[in-house]
Design a protein around this motif. Sequence first.
Motif, PDB file in Angstrom:
ATOM      1  N   ASP A 195      -6.307  -8.664  -5.719  1.00 31.02           N
ATOM      2  CA  ASP A 195      -6.950  -7.354  -5.512  1.00 31.02           C
ATOM      3  C   ASP A 195      -6.073  -6.398  -4.706  1.00 31.02           C
ATOM      4  OD1 ASP A 195      -9.028  -8.497  -6.858  1.00 31.02           O
ATOM      5  OD2 ASP A 195     -10.194  -8.958  -5.050  1.00 31.02           O
ATOM      6  N   VAL A 196      -4.849  -6.193  -5.165  1.00 34.22           N
ATOM      7  CA  VAL A 196      -3.959  -5.228  -4.497  1.00 34.22           C
ATOM      8  C   VAL A 196      -4.433  -3.822  -4.883  1.00 34.22           C
ATOM      9  CG1 VAL A 196      -1.597  -4.433  -4.237  1.00 34.22           C
ATOM     10  CG2 VAL A 196      -2.055  -6.866  -4.604  1.00 34.22           C
ATOM     11  N   VAL A 197      -4.777  -3.024  -3.873  1.00 36.70           N
ATOM     12  CA  VAL A 197      -5.241  -1.658  -4.121  1.00 36.70           C
ATOM     13  C   VAL A 197      -4.559  -0.716  -3.140  1.00 36.70           C
ATOM     14  CG1 VAL A 197      -7.489  -2.322  -5.039  1.00 36.70           C
ATOM     15  CG2 VAL A 197      -7.227  -1.933  -2.581  1.00 36.70           C
ATOM     16  N   ALA A 198      -4.481   0.563  -3.556  1.00 31.68           N
ATOM     17  CA  ALA A 198      -3.977   1.609  -2.671  1.00 31.68           C
ATOM     18  C   ALA A 198      -5.187   2.223  -1.986  1.00 31.68           C
ATOM     19  CB  ALA A 198      -3.198   2.650  -3.453  1.00 31.68           C
ATOM     20  N   SER A 199      -5.411   1.856  -0.725  1.00 31.28           N
ATOM     21  CA  SER A 199      -6.602   2.322  -0.016  1.00 31.28           C
ATOM     22  C   SER A 199      -6.434   3.732   0.518  1.00 31.28           C
ATOM     23  CB  SER A 199      -6.940   1.361   1.131  1.00 31.28           C
ATOM     24  OG  SER A 199      -5.839   1.278   2.024  1.00 31.28           O
ATOM     25  N   LEU A 200      -5.212   4.202   0.642  1.00 32.26           N
ATOM     26  CA  LEU A 200      -4.980   5.557   1.139  1.00 32.26           C
ATOM     27  C   LEU A 200      -3.718   6.091   0.465  1.00 32.26           C
ATOM     28  CD1 LEU A 200      -5.798   7.833   3.051  1.00 32.26           C
ATOM     29  CD2 LEU A 200      -4.402   6.779   4.827  1.00 32.26           C
ATOM     30  N   VAL A 201      -3.847   7.230  -0.177  1.00 41.28           N
ATOM     31  CA  VAL A 201      -2.712   7.839  -0.886  1.00 41.28           C
ATOM     32  C   VAL A 201      -2.524   9.245  -0.336  1.00 41.28           C
ATOM     33  CG1 VAL A 201      -1.758   8.544  -3.096  1.00 41.28           C
ATOM     34  CG2 VAL A 201      -3.172   6.485  -2.960  1.00 41.28           C
ATOM     35  N   LYS A 219      -0.989   3.534   1.676  1.00 42.81           N
ATOM     36  CA  LYS A 219      -1.441   2.334   2.379  1.00 42.81           C
ATOM     37  C   LYS A 219      -1.979   1.353   1.355  1.00 42.81           C
ATOM     38  CE  LYS A 219      -4.466   0.726   6.096  1.00 42.81           C
ATOM     39  NZ  LYS A 219      -5.480   1.137   7.081  1.00 42.81           N
ATOM     40  N   LEU A 220      -1.401   0.121   1.345  1.00 43.53           N
ATOM     41  CA  LEU A 220      -1.829  -0.929   0.425  1.00 43.53           C
ATOM     42  C   LEU A 220      -2.619  -1.987   1.179  1.00 43.53           C
ATOM     43  CD1 LEU A 220       1.364  -1.603  -1.742  1.00 43.53           C
ATOM     44  CD2 LEU A 220      -0.601  -0.247  -2.363  1.00 43.53           C
ATOM     45  N   THR A 221      -3.647  -2.482   0.531  1.00 42.40           N
ATOM     46  CA  THR A 221      -4.403  -3.621   1.067  1.00 42.40           C
ATOM     47  C   THR A 221      -4.578  -4.641  -0.051  1.00 42.40           C
ATOM     48  OG1 THR A 221      -6.518  -2.603   0.520  1.00 42.40           O
ATOM     49  CG2 THR A 221      -5.650  -2.191   2.723  1.00 42.40           C
ATOM     50  N   TRP A 222      -4.812  -5.899   0.314  1.00 40.42           N
ATOM     51  CA  TRP A 222      -4.995  -6.967  -0.670  1.00 40.42           C
ATOM     52  C   TRP A 222      -5.778  -8.103  -0.042  1.00 40.42           C
ATOM     53  CZ3 TRP A 222      -0.384  -5.409   1.435  1.00 40.42           C
ATOM     54  CH2 TRP A 222       0.226  -6.267   2.339  1.00 40.42           C
ATOM     55  N   ARG A 223      -6.134  -9.062  -0.870  1.00 40.62           N
ATOM     56  CA  ARG A 223      -6.827 -10.283  -0.417  1.00 40.62           C
ATOM     57  C   ARG A 223      -5.880 -11.466  -0.503  1.00 40.62           C
ATOM     58  NH1 ARG A 223     -11.281 -11.120  -4.274  1.00 40.62           N
ATOM     59  NH2 ARG A 223     -11.740 -12.923  -2.975  1.00 40.62           N
ATOM     60  N   THR A 224      -6.244 -12.506   0.226  1.00 39.27           N
ATOM     61  CA  THR A 224      -5.382 -13.698   0.293  1.00 39.27           C
ATOM     62  C   THR A 224      -5.264 -14.324  -1.091  1.00 39.27           C
ATOM     63  OG1 THR A 224      -7.311 -15.021   0.843  1.00 39.27           O
ATOM     64  CG2 THR A 224      -5.988 -14.177   2.673  1.00 39.27           C
ATOM     65  N   GLU A 264      14.392  -2.057  -6.592  1.00 34.87           N
ATOM     66  CA  GLU A 264      13.198  -2.292  -5.772  1.00 34.87           C
ATOM     67  C   GLU A 264      13.543  -2.225  -4.288  1.00 34.87           C
ATOM     68  OE1 GLU A 264       9.683  -4.980  -7.646  1.00 34.87           O
ATOM     69  OE2 GLU A 264      11.440  -6.049  -6.961  1.00 34.87           O
ATOM     70  N   ARG A 265      12.577  -1.733  -3.518  1.00 39.01           N
ATOM     71  CA  ARG A 265      12.677  -1.774  -2.064  1.00 39.01           C
ATOM     72  C   ARG A 265      11.622  -2.725  -1.524  1.00 39.01           C
ATOM     73  NH1 ARG A 265      12.773   4.085   0.376  1.00 39.01           N
ATOM     74  NH2 ARG A 265      13.314   2.824   2.202  1.00 39.01           N
ATOM     75  N   VAL A 266      11.808  -3.117  -0.286  1.00 39.26           N
ATOM     76  CA  VAL A 266      10.926  -4.158   0.269  1.00 39.26           C
ATOM     77  C   VAL A 266      10.403  -3.704   1.629  1.00 39.26           C
ATOM     78  CG1 VAL A 266      12.837  -5.381   1.343  1.00 39.26           C
ATOM     79  CG2 VAL A 266      10.754  -6.631   0.774  1.00 39.26           C
ATOM     80  N   GLU A 267       9.153  -4.054   1.890  1.00 34.85           N
ATOM     81  CA  GLU A 267       8.513  -3.801   3.200  1.00 34.85           C
ATOM     82  C   GLU A 267       7.723  -5.054   3.554  1.00 34.85           C
ATOM     83  OE1 GLU A 267       8.026  -1.587   6.512  1.00 34.85           O
ATOM     84  OE2 GLU A 267       8.875  -0.654   4.717  1.00 34.85           O
ATOM     85  N   ASN A 268       7.905  -5.560   4.809  1.00 35.07           N
ATOM     86  CA  ASN A 268       7.232  -6.784   5.235  1.00 35.07           C
ATOM     87  C   ASN A 268       6.106  -6.456   6.203  1.00 35.07           C
ATOM     88  OD1 ASN A 268       9.026  -8.768   3.933  1.00 35.07           O
ATOM     89  ND2 ASN A 268      10.572  -7.883   5.293  1.00 35.07           N
ATOM     90  N   THR A 269       5.109  -7.334   6.205  1.00 36.98           N
ATOM     91  CA  THR A 269       4.019  -7.178   7.182  1.00 36.98           C
ATOM     92  C   THR A 269       4.539  -7.524   8.571  1.00 36.98           C
ATOM     93  OG1 THR A 269       3.325  -9.420   6.650  1.00 36.98           O
ATOM     94  CG2 THR A 269       2.199  -7.621   5.512  1.00 36.98           C
ATOM     95  N   ASN A 270       3.820  -7.013   9.588  1.00 34.62           N
ATOM     96  CA  ASN A 270       4.303  -7.151  10.965  1.00 34.62           C
ATOM     97  C   ASN A 270       4.017  -8.528  11.548  1.00 34.62           C
ATOM     98  OD1 ASN A 270       5.351  -4.536  11.162  1.00 34.62           O
ATOM     99  ND2 ASN A 270       3.296  -3.701  11.516  1.00 34.62           N
ATOM    100  N   ILE A 299       3.476   2.141   3.333  1.00 36.68           N
ATOM    101  CA  ILE A 299       4.820   2.458   2.842  1.00 36.68           C
ATOM    102  C   ILE A 299       5.085   3.927   3.161  1.00 36.68           C
ATOM    103  CG2 ILE A 299       6.376   2.398   0.858  1.00 36.68           C
ATOM    104  CD1 ILE A 299       5.216  -0.302   1.565  1.00 36.68           C
ATOM    105  N   GLN A 300       6.118   4.181   3.946  1.00 30.59           N
ATOM    106  CA  GLN A 300       6.420   5.532   4.395  1.00 30.59           C
ATOM    107  C   GLN A 300       7.556   6.146   3.559  1.00 30.59           C
ATOM    108  OE1 GLN A 300       4.792   7.029   6.843  1.00 30.59           O
ATOM    109  NE2 GLN A 300       3.830   5.404   8.044  1.00 30.59           N
ATOM    110  N   ASN A 301       7.810   7.418   3.832  1.00 34.66           N
ATOM    111  CA  ASN A 301       8.983   8.149   3.293  1.00 34.66           C
ATOM    112  C   ASN A 301       9.023   8.156   1.763  1.00 34.66           C
ATOM    113  OD1 ASN A 301       9.952   8.649   5.945  1.00 34.66           O
ATOM    114  ND2 ASN A 301      10.806   6.577   5.993  1.00 34.66           N
TER     115      ASN A 301
END
Length: 1308
Positions: free
Chosen positions: A402-408, A414-419, A443-449, A458-460
């Motif tokens: 369930d990967v969704v864009a919760s804020l555009v 802003k992406l959110t998902w379930r385990t 492709e570019r990559v962004e990791n969780t904190n 995802i910025q910029n």
Amino acid sequence: RTFTPFYFLVEPVDTLSVRGAFIILNCSAYCEPSPKIEWKKDGTFLNLVSDDRRQLLPDGSLLINGVVHSKHNKPDEGYYQCVATVESLGTIVSRTAKLTVAGLPRFTSQPESTSVYRGNSVILNCEVNADLVPFVRWEQDRQPLFLDDRVFTLPSGTLIISNVTDGDGGLYRCVIESGGSPKYSDEAELKVLPDPEVPLNLVFLRQPSPLTKVTGQSAVFPCVTAGFPTPVISKWKLTFPLPKLISDITEDDAGTYACIVYNGNETIEAQADLTVQAPPEFLKQPANIYAHESMDIVFECEVTGKPTPTVKWNKNGDMVIPSDYFKIVEHNLQVLGLVKSDEGFYQCIAENDVGNAQAGAQLIILEHDVAIPTLPPTSLTSATTDHLAPATTGPLPSAPRDVVASLVSTRFIKLTWRTPASDPHGDNLTYTVFYTKEGINRERVENTNRPGEMQVTIQNLMPETVYVFRVVAQNKHGPGESSVPLKVATQPEVQLPGPAPNIRAYANSPTSITVTWDTPLSGNGEIQNYKLYYMEKGTDNEQDVDVGGHSYTINGLKKYTEYSFRVVAYNKHGPGVSTQDVVVQTLSDVPSAAPQNLSLEVRNSKSIMIHWQPPPAGTQNGQITGYKIRYRKASRKSEVTESIGGTQLFQLIEGLERGTEYSFRVSALTSNGTGPATDWISAETFESDLDETRVPEVPSSLHVRPLVTSIVVSWTPPENQNIVVRGYAIGYGIGSPHAQTIKVDYKQRYYTIENLDPSSHYVITLKAFNNVGEGIPLYESAVTRPHTVPDPSPMMPPVGVQASILSHDTIRITWADNSLPKNQKITDARYYTVRWKTNIPANTKYKTANTTTLSYLVTSLKPNTLYEFSVMVTKGRRSSTWSMTAHGTTFELVPTSPPKDVTVVSKEGKPRTIIVNWQPPSEANGKITGYIIYYSTDVNAEIHDWVIEPVVGNRLTHQIQELTLDTPYYFKIQARNSKGMGPMSEAVQFRTPKGKVSCTMFHLFSCFARKRAACKSVNGSHKYKGNSKDVKPPDLWIHHERLELKPIDKSPDPNPIMTDTPIPRNSQDITPVDNSMDSNIHQRRNSYRGHESEDSMSTLAGRRGMRPKMMMPFDSQPPQPVISAHPIHSLDNPHHHFHSGSLPHFYFPVVESVRNTPSTDTMPASSSQTCCADHQDPESATASYLANAQEEDSGQSLPTAHVRPSHPLKSFAVPAVPPTGSTYDPALPSTPLLTQQGERVHSVKTASIGTLGRTRPPMPVVVPSAPDVQETTRMLEDSESNYEPDELTKEMAHLEGLMKDLNAITTA
């Protein structure tokens, strides 16, 4: 994998050279394996293999032999760069070195003779170009001058001698030694004078001037003075004393310098600035980086210099062009979303006006299963597990759900998902988000904190761009499955102005309104202008005006009308947000038009009712507050009475006099005043009051006008106006007027009955009524119209249709459409139909094609053909008529078919001469300009071996002479037009005759005179086609008794083209009368073609091979016919052609009994005829003659012969000739031979001579049967006894003379 050391040991430096010198630009690079060295000049690689002057030295340096330099050719001067490459590793480039070649030695200024007081200073000028200064030296008395602190030169080459002594006197010159022979300046003499007797004022001979120098260079500030006593430079003033010569300048030496001079009497001072520049220098150089694919990394590069250096980056020797994935930010290079091909050497190249420098680093991209030794500090990718120890083996997580864009937003998502399903708790999972622009494979990559976090921002990002995201979960064993890609589009970024605040509008006058506003609070840049939109309330026609300021007054508006206004601000990006509408009404004014429809109704003898309508809506100019009524007696100019009423639209004027005419007018009032008045209208009061003691009489008329669903009823009041009418009652219905009733006011004169059925019969009644009751009705009926969809109005046809010929089969048709806007741009669903046709043949049908543009290319047309074109337009159910026609004739093309109907015949009397006839090609494709006749005795010979005979294009016959007798020849013909030659015809064979004497008519007759003689046709295989409309036989008859010869006047044929004259013969032409007779009649159908030719044979005897058959009836009794000639006036054509088929038929007297009956099965179109021997089978021969096209009637009177036969076999018929303009009937009988087969003589049905020239069908004339054989034999024997030998001799001599005359006539 480890980093490979790869760098320059030596780099080239800026060099100054002279013409013809040897220059070495040093370069050396280190790497294992050894790099390959190449050189670039001005950004382009040098080809040193084929260069005889430039040479690559073993260490990589560049040697230039004999520098070339001239005014217009400077091949060696420029910027050089050393390029080192290691295969499979990468490429690096050195700094850029400038090679300057000193110009030709020229002096800008030269020394001049001067004198100086002892102890003072002197200046000797010798200025040259800056690049020549290092090659300048001075001579004193032609000896080299040695320089020191007292004697020195300026950077321009000028010589300064301070504290002059007597030894400084002499001759001075400067020398330029820049290769080749030295160049000397003029010599100047320096005289040293003793101290003056009186003091001299201090003056500057040369003041210090502003200098710009590079660190490491030297600077000289000249401060040269003169005066007496001798001046002394007391000090150089900055913040502390400095010498006039500054060596090895640093940036700290920059500043203002002052020279203060003092000689005991006075002090003078001068100052100048020193600006110090510095070439680029690296404060931080790029570092080598390990990374994984999809990571973001940054190469850091920090430089200093003055002026501030610009930085560019190279990858493997090629310049990096900034993009979404390669960004140069504050001299640093960011590489986003790494891919394998990003590996290599990256160099930071810094450059300013005084130098350049480079520093590089290597990027290695490891496989995902290889851990990065240490996390590079230059990685842009946040908290990553890449630097952790290698993962242990074990189960990997499944894909996040369930990967969704919760804020555009515009620049972040802003992406959110379930385990993952494999790990519902997911407390120890970390997540990596991979993202890219749609359509980009990087492709570019962004990791969780932190572990367990299931969202990331995802910025910029770029506004209004589609990105593709996927999420991968990672546990201690490694990364798991990827989620399904998710596409998300960022929001568009608003960079446009906001609404203009405080918009206000107010009316200035009845026709103008002023609008004001303020600057938008969010302008997003400079406001370029405003657009003010305004519109009359209630309409949709909005207008606009461009405004540069914050207010505008609109004039020319309608009075007392509401308008709405809004303002839009514009910046460089376009229009911003519109303001809210503000509505304002223009001020009121007096009405500008009078009330409408003023009417008067006389009520009784003392009152008149006035009715009116307000002025038109657009002319009231305000709120109508009342109406002013003015009236007077019409009989004389009496006083006007004025009455002002309210806003009601009627007024009863009472207290009038009986039987008096009054005039009235009305005007409207607003708060601003009174508007214009109506015209005066009059009415007369009754002499007495009206009667209402009885019902009204019948209305005087009733008219109905039916429509589809309504009927308009109109009427006039009763003729008796003395009875009061209060109103009218209208009754109507289908078949009956009593279904419905409507009552209207007594003033009304028409009414529309609505909501009726189409195609229905209605009965209508009208009655006038008053307070007593209804009067007598008046009836009328009407049928409503059927319900039909009206035909749409036709569209305007296209105009300006033009035909542009492009080729032999293509024409472009263009046109304009007046129903389109001026730019002729088609925006609706209309289409155009183009039709075209040619008028040859006349019944050609139109061809059509549809197009949606304003032109059409018509192809597959015939060459050299005139076409007409027209266009119509269709839009929906509407179509236009056809446009006016345009015409175009296609270009010519070479003939595509050969000449047809090629025939070859022998020329009579000249066996070695033949005549070739033909017809033009069916597909001439243009005007035929010529023909070529090829002939040969070998049909298989190459075409260039055939004999060629050229013929002009208007000829269709040709004579070829001097051929070999008894030889087969083959003939081909080729046509030519302006475009070239067409194909050849098939070969036609013809054998020349053997050279025997041909049968003339006299031989033919002597053949008949013999009992067993016959003339045999040889080679009758050619057939000829003709054109029936030119059949016109001459009225030329020969009788065996009268032997009259009646020729027809001849006139030369103006038409050079030969015409065809067929004489059809078919089964309908010959019909036996007696059923007992043998029906086996041999018939042939011959068509003859004759062509006019100047060199053609003109005698009848010469027309061989194309002859009509001659009829030879025999008679045992001397016939006594009467022949009369009558002109036929129905032939109105002044030129009647007589050709091959139009020869006369003759009667010849038989001088000897014939023992055997003749046969008609004769060969047509004989090419030669010879008299046969007596032992051959007896045949009666028919003579056929080729008519020449020169035989033409003058056309004024064409006689015809009427023959009254004295014996059944003494006369025969000539085929009828249709008059000009009539159609020739192919079934028209010609003159067949009287056939005698076996002992039988057959009768023949022929056309009557009397039908010649008439348009009605020919009437057949029945010729009676011949006697039986015994009787015929007896008659022939009697005839033999009737003719004596002397008589026969006379007849033959007479006949011979006749034939000579006939030849002469036909020749003429």
